[in-house]
Scaffold this active site. Structure first.
Site, short mmCIF file in Angstrom:
data_model
loop_
_atom_site.label_atom_id
_atom_site.label_comp_id
_atom_site.label_asym_id
_atom_site.label_seq_id
_atom_site.Cartn_x
_atom_site.Cartn_y
_atom_site.Cartn_z
N GLU A 48 0.87 -1.19 0.00
CA GLU A 48 0.00 0.00 0.00
C GLU A 48 0.90 1.23 0.00
OE1 GLU A 48 -2.55 0.32 3.35
OE2 GLU A 48 -3.27 -1.73 3.24
N ASP A 59 -5.59 9.13 10.38
CA ASP A 59 -4.23 8.67 10.64
C ASP A 59 -3.78 9.06 12.04
OD1 ASP A 59 -4.04 7.67 8.09
OD2 ASP A 59 -3.05 9.43 7.27
#
Length: 265
Positions: A48, A59
């Site tokens: 990824e 995040d």
């Protein structure tokens, strides 16, 4: 190149697939490519590539720090695509993980065409749900790209059915509520979420929940088709004294995790 092949190979080996994440452009674009290539060589089955974004609401602090450094270094979407091209050239399926806004700004059809031309497998879209994704679904189908949407412990069975129906490649089960980050223990929500997801689809289910070592990877691999690791890889690079030691540590961590996904079955 679809991620399907990587999951099929892992299943034939009676193990889970190891999915590794790093943001493009950290510590710089060539350094990021080198780091991802080290992860491939040490045992990642799928990569990824993160697209650094200025408002990373999902995040945790580790990935935010690396992504912010990449942005300050001037990384652009074209650099992310260049990173995908370099990593996909190794033969390992490579997807981009991105918030939706940068794709929309780039142009959905153009992004899909450029990702396909770079050899990318598809997109993981954490803040885009299938019911709001008609332009992306159409563009992805046109270019034969994987569409990887997220399910969570809070998802209803109906929501899981709708989401998995729209996926191609695999389903991303995010088993920790809240932001990303490496954790000392794995979540007891992950197993039930995977079971509910499998009841709705035959697609592989990859689990992301803050795995940071081989023992945790083995635990998740006992019930999931893929073990997704991000923050632990990023932290390894952030903590390194220099790039060489960082790459060595990254290789060691990848080998430990790759051993873990093999012990989980």
């Amino acid at each position: 190149m679809s991620v399907t092949r990587a999951f099929e190979k892992a299943r034939a080996d009676n193990r889970a697939a190891l999915v590794g994440y790093l943001p493009a452009g950290y510590p710089d674009v060539p350094g990021g490519i080198e780091a991802l290539t080290v992860m491939v060589d040490a045992g990642c089955d799928i990569i990824e590539v993160g697209l650094p974004y200025s408002d990373p609401v999902m995040d945790g602090p580790t990935i935010q720090a690396a992504a912010q450094a990449a942005l300050e270094g001037g990384v652009r979407t074209t650099d992310v695509l260049r990173t995908v091209e370099a990593v996909a050239a190794t033969g390992v399926p490579t997807v981009i993980m991105t918030y939706w806004n940068p794709v929309e700004r780039y142009g959905v059809s153009r992004f899909a065409a450029d990702l396909a031309s770079a050899g990318g497998a598809g997109l993981i879209t954490p803040d885009l749900t299938p019911d709001s994704a008609a332009p992306w679904i159409a563009a992805a189908d046109e270019h034969d790209l994987d569409k990887i949407f997220l399910v969570a412990p809070s998802s209803t069975d109906a929501r899981i059915a709708m989401t998995t129906k729209a996926c191609r490649g695999f389903v991303y089960a995010t088993a920790v509520m809240g932001v990303t980050g490496a954790r000392t223990t794995t979540s007891d929500l992950a197993g039930p979420l995977v079971a509910r997801t499998r009841a709705a689809t035959d697609l592989p289910v990859g689990v992301g929940l803050g795995v940071s070592n081989g023992d945790q990877a083995a635990e998740v691999a006992s019930y999931a088709d893929g073990v997704i690791v991000g923050s632990a890889f990023v932290r390894t690079l952030l903590d390194a004294e220099d790039q060489r030691s960082g790459l060595d540590a990254l290789a060691a961590l990848t080998r430990d995790l790759a051993d873990g996904v093999r012990r989980g079955r």
